[in-house]
Scaffold this motif. Sequence first.
Motif, PDB file in Angstrom:
ATOM      1  N   ALA A 100       0.837  -1.203   0.000  1.00  0.00           N
ATOM      2  CA  ALA A 100       0.000   0.000   0.000  1.00  0.00           C
ATOM      3  C   ALA A 100       0.872   1.254   0.000  1.00  0.00           C
ATOM      4  O   ALA A 100       2.083   1.213   0.266  1.00  0.00           O
ATOM      5  CB  ALA A 100      -0.923  -0.001   1.209  1.00  0.00           C
ATOM      6  N   ASP A 101       0.240   2.379  -0.264  1.00  0.00           N
ATOM      7  CA  ASP A 101       0.971   3.649  -0.383  1.00  0.00           C
ATOM      8  C   ASP A 101       1.594   4.106   0.924  1.00  0.00           C
ATOM      9  O   ASP A 101       2.506   4.945   0.908  1.00  0.00           O
ATOM     10  CB  ASP A 101       0.038   4.740  -0.910  1.00  0.00           C
ATOM     11  N   ASP A 102       1.110   3.579   2.054  1.00  0.00           N
ATOM     12  CA  ASP A 102       1.656   4.024   3.338  1.00  0.00           C
ATOM     13  C   ASP A 102       2.800   3.153   3.836  1.00  0.00           C
ATOM     14  O   ASP A 102       3.312   3.362   4.925  1.00  0.00           O
ATOM     15  CB  ASP A 102       0.551   4.093   4.404  1.00  0.00           C
ATOM     16  N   LEU A 103       3.227   2.166   3.015  1.00  0.00           N
ATOM     17  CA  LEU A 103       4.347   1.336   3.452  1.00  0.00           C
ATOM     18  C   LEU A 103       5.352   1.169   2.302  1.00  0.00           C
ATOM     19  O   LEU A 103       6.134   2.083   2.051  1.00  0.00           O
ATOM     20  CB  LEU A 103       3.837  -0.013   3.974  1.00  0.00           C
ATOM     21  N   MET A 104       5.322   0.087   1.580  1.00  0.00           N
ATOM     22  CA  MET A 104       6.335  -0.152   0.558  1.00  0.00           C
ATOM     23  C   MET A 104       5.985   0.418  -0.808  1.00  0.00           C
ATOM     24  O   MET A 104       6.833   0.478  -1.688  1.00  0.00           O
ATOM     25  CB  MET A 104       6.606  -1.661   0.421  1.00  0.00           C
ATOM     26  N   GLY A 105       4.730   0.838  -1.008  1.00  0.00           N
ATOM     27  CA  GLY A 105       4.327   1.249  -2.343  1.00  0.00           C
ATOM     28  C   GLY A 105       4.062   0.031  -3.213  1.00  0.00           C
ATOM     29  O   GLY A 105       4.263  -1.112  -2.786  1.00  0.00           O
ATOM     30  N   GLY A 106       3.625   0.266  -4.452  1.00  0.00           N
ATOM     31  CA  GLY A 106       3.111  -0.818  -5.268  1.00  0.00           C
ATOM     32  C   GLY A 106       4.073  -1.378  -6.292  1.00  0.00           C
ATOM     33  O   GLY A 106       5.291  -1.201  -6.214  1.00  0.00           O
ATOM     34  N   ASN A 107       3.478  -2.042  -7.258  1.00  0.00           N
ATOM     35  CA  ASN A 107       4.217  -2.708  -8.319  1.00  0.00           C
ATOM     36  C   ASN A 107       4.780  -1.693  -9.306  1.00  0.00           C
ATOM     37  O   ASN A 107       4.360  -0.530  -9.341  1.00  0.00           O
ATOM     38  CB  ASN A 107       3.277  -3.677  -9.047  1.00  0.00           C
ATOM     39  N   GLY A 108       5.710  -2.160 -10.144  1.00  0.00           N
ATOM     40  CA  GLY A 108       6.205  -1.316 -11.219  1.00  0.00           C
ATOM     41  C   GLY A 108       5.215  -1.278 -12.369  1.00  0.00           C
ATOM     42  O   GLY A 108       4.409  -2.189 -12.546  1.00  0.00           O
ATOM     43  N   ARG A 109       5.299  -0.235 -13.158  1.00  0.00           N
ATOM     44  CA  ARG A 109       4.388  -0.101 -14.295  1.00  0.00           C
ATOM     45  C   ARG A 109       4.865  -0.970 -15.449  1.00  0.00           C
ATOM     46  O   ARG A 109       6.032  -1.372 -15.518  1.00  0.00           O
ATOM     47  CB  ARG A 109       4.299   1.359 -14.731  1.00  0.00           C
ATOM     48  N   PHE A 110       3.959  -1.256 -16.359  1.00  0.00           N
ATOM     49  CA  PHE A 110       4.324  -2.005 -17.558  1.00  0.00           C
ATOM     50  C   PHE A 110       5.340  -1.203 -18.379  1.00  0.00           C
ATOM     51  O   PHE A 110       5.293   0.021 -18.434  1.00  0.00           O
ATOM     52  CB  PHE A 110       3.086  -2.280 -18.414  1.00  0.00           C
ATOM     53  N   GLY A 111       6.249  -1.913 -19.004  1.00  0.00           N
ATOM     54  CA  GLY A 111       7.230  -1.261 -19.865  1.00  0.00           C
ATOM     55  C   GLY A 111       8.591  -1.184 -19.229  1.00  0.00           C
ATOM     56  O   GLY A 111       9.525  -1.851 -19.660  1.00  0.00           O
ATOM     57  N   ASP A 112       8.705  -0.387 -18.154  1.00  0.00           N
ATOM     58  CA  ASP A 112      10.017  -0.214 -17.526  1.00  0.00           C
ATOM     59  C   ASP A 112      10.049  -0.643 -16.063  1.00  0.00           C
ATOM     60  O   ASP A 112      11.082  -0.509 -15.404  1.00  0.00           O
ATOM     61  CB  ASP A 112      10.493   1.235 -17.654  1.00  0.00           C
ATOM     62  N   ASP A 113       8.937  -1.153 -15.526  1.00  0.00           N
ATOM     63  CA  ASP A 113       8.841  -1.649 -14.150  1.00  0.00           C
ATOM     64  C   ASP A 113       9.056  -0.561 -13.099  1.00  0.00           C
ATOM     65  O   ASP A 113       9.284  -0.866 -11.927  1.00  0.00           O
ATOM     66  CB  ASP A 113       9.825  -2.802 -13.900  1.00  0.00           C
ATOM     67  N   GLN A 114       8.981   0.702 -13.485  1.00  0.00           N
ATOM     68  CA  GLN A 114       9.191   1.770 -12.525  1.00  0.00           C
ATOM     69  C   GLN A 114       8.033   1.831 -11.526  1.00  0.00           C
ATOM     70  O   GLN A 114       6.858   1.843 -11.897  1.00  0.00           O
ATOM     71  CB  GLN A 114       9.305   3.128 -13.234  1.00  0.00           C
ATOM     72  N   VAL A 115       8.384   1.856 -10.237  1.00  0.00           N
ATOM     73  CA  VAL A 115       7.391   2.000  -9.175  1.00  0.00           C
ATOM     74  C   VAL A 115       6.882   3.438  -9.180  1.00  0.00           C
ATOM     75  O   VAL A 115       7.673   4.382  -9.085  1.00  0.00           O
ATOM     76  CB  VAL A 115       7.993   1.632  -7.807  1.00  0.00           C
ATOM     77  N   MET A 116       5.569   3.586  -9.286  1.00  0.00           N
ATOM     78  CA  MET A 116       4.971   4.905  -9.442  1.00  0.00           C
ATOM     79  C   MET A 116       4.177   5.351  -8.222  1.00  0.00           C
ATOM     80  O   MET A 116       3.699   6.484  -8.178  1.00  0.00           O
ATOM     81  CB  MET A 116       4.044   4.916 -10.672  1.00  0.00           C
ATOM     82  N   THR A 117       4.007   4.471  -7.237  1.00  0.00           N
ATOM     83  CA  THR A 117       3.188   4.799  -6.070  1.00  0.00           C
ATOM     84  C   THR A 117       3.969   4.577  -4.784  1.00  0.00           C
ATOM     85  O   THR A 117       4.921   3.807  -4.742  1.00  0.00           O
ATOM     86  CB  THR A 117       1.918   3.929  -6.041  1.00  0.00           C
ATOM     87  N   GLY A 118       3.519   5.261  -3.731  1.00  0.00           N
ATOM     88  CA  GLY A 118       4.128   5.077  -2.427  1.00  0.00           C
ATOM     89  C   GLY A 118       5.323   5.975  -2.190  1.00  0.00           C
ATOM     90  O   GLY A 118       5.764   6.722  -3.073  1.00  0.00           O
ATOM     91  N   PRO A 119       5.897   5.903  -0.994  1.00  0.00           N
ATOM     92  CA  PRO A 119       6.952   6.847  -0.595  1.00  0.00           C
ATOM     93  C   PRO A 119       8.268   6.677  -1.322  1.00  0.00           C
ATOM     94  O   PRO A 119       9.113   7.575  -1.281  1.00  0.00           O
ATOM     95  CB  PRO A 119       7.116   6.562   0.905  1.00  0.00           C
ATOM     96  N   PHE A 120       8.463   5.531  -2.009  1.00  0.00           N
ATOM     97  CA  PHE A 120       9.748   5.268  -2.658  1.00  0.00           C
ATOM     98  C   PHE A 120       9.678   5.404  -4.177  1.00  0.00           C
ATOM     99  O   PHE A 120      10.621   5.040  -4.877  1.00  0.00           O
ATOM    100  CB  PHE A 120      10.265   3.889  -2.246  1.00  0.00           C
ATOM    101  N   ALA A 121       8.570   5.927  -4.670  1.00  0.00           N
ATOM    102  CA  ALA A 121       8.435   6.201  -6.098  1.00  0.00           C
ATOM    103  C   ALA A 121       9.372   7.336  -6.487  1.00  0.00           C
ATOM    104  O   ALA A 121       9.435   8.371  -5.819  1.00  0.00           O
ATOM    105  CB  ALA A 121       6.995   6.561  -6.431  1.00  0.00           C
ATOM    106  N   HIS A 122      10.096   7.155  -7.577  1.00  0.00           N
ATOM    107  CA  HIS A 122      11.050   8.170  -8.015  1.00  0.00           C
ATOM    108  C   HIS A 122      10.362   9.497  -8.312  1.00  0.00           C
ATOM    109  O   HIS A 122      10.950  10.570  -8.093  1.00  0.00           O
ATOM    110  CB  HIS A 122      11.789   7.677  -9.264  1.00  0.00           C
TER     111      HIS A 122
END
Length: 285
Positions: A100-122
Amino acid sequence: MYTRKNQRDLTASEKRRLVNALLELKRSGRYDAFVRMHGEYVVSDAEDEVRAAHMAPSFFPWHRRFLLDFEKALQQVDSGVSIPYWDWTRDRSTRSSLWADDLMGGNGRFGDDQVMTGPFAHSNGNWPIRADITEGVYLTRDLGRRSNPLELPTRADVDAALGDPVYDSAPWDSTVATGFRNTLEGWSVGGERWRNHNRVHRWVGGLMLRAASPNDPVFWLHHAYCDLLWDRWQRAHRGSGYLPVEPLPASDPQHGRVFSLDEPMPPWDVRPSELLDHRRWYRYA
């Protein structure tokens, strides 16, 4: 003494304090020092170097000390923070509260696997990847390996490891066919590869596949659970213990490459025997 809790039992305040401490270590540059250190100690069977952290009996004590040092750094930011553990035999879904957004954040997006949600999203600007960059400056994940789906280890997988009464055996590497250490670390056991600990790294994917796997903060929760499983094995097999007890003879191909019970492990010069009991520092809830 402090307590390491199951991540599913963290309160909203505990999650916030943990995330804030992680972000502060990242801002200070101290976090990346731990990532680099882990990368330095990923040494394979084929390399003619000492193996302290992986593919060797000292996998468990080495990582216990590694987590203790990291936990101390977190507690220098917030004395009330400890590393929670992720029981991946129970929380097996990408919909787990872990992601969830209040802990580790979610999965990476399709294409480049970049994590887009949560506190560790670039995109939030707080978690640039600096250590061992190979593909980009952002955190990546491919939870469950979408192109070729993979399941997390089961309770039966863990029980098989916990049921082995022998800690480790020759040739003390990734090819050992029996023993708790390699069955849980998860290299080649009984013809099957990527079990337990290793399978979890592969299930998360992205940066967790690399030597610099602590770039993903879920690394710490994963290894806290592995540490807990080592404790459970010790309790189940009180007549067994760390092996090898004595240094290997010069005639052994692994002489000077693996660490017996009282041989100091780098980079701390601490012996496995000093790390067999965690109860002086923490307990598990």
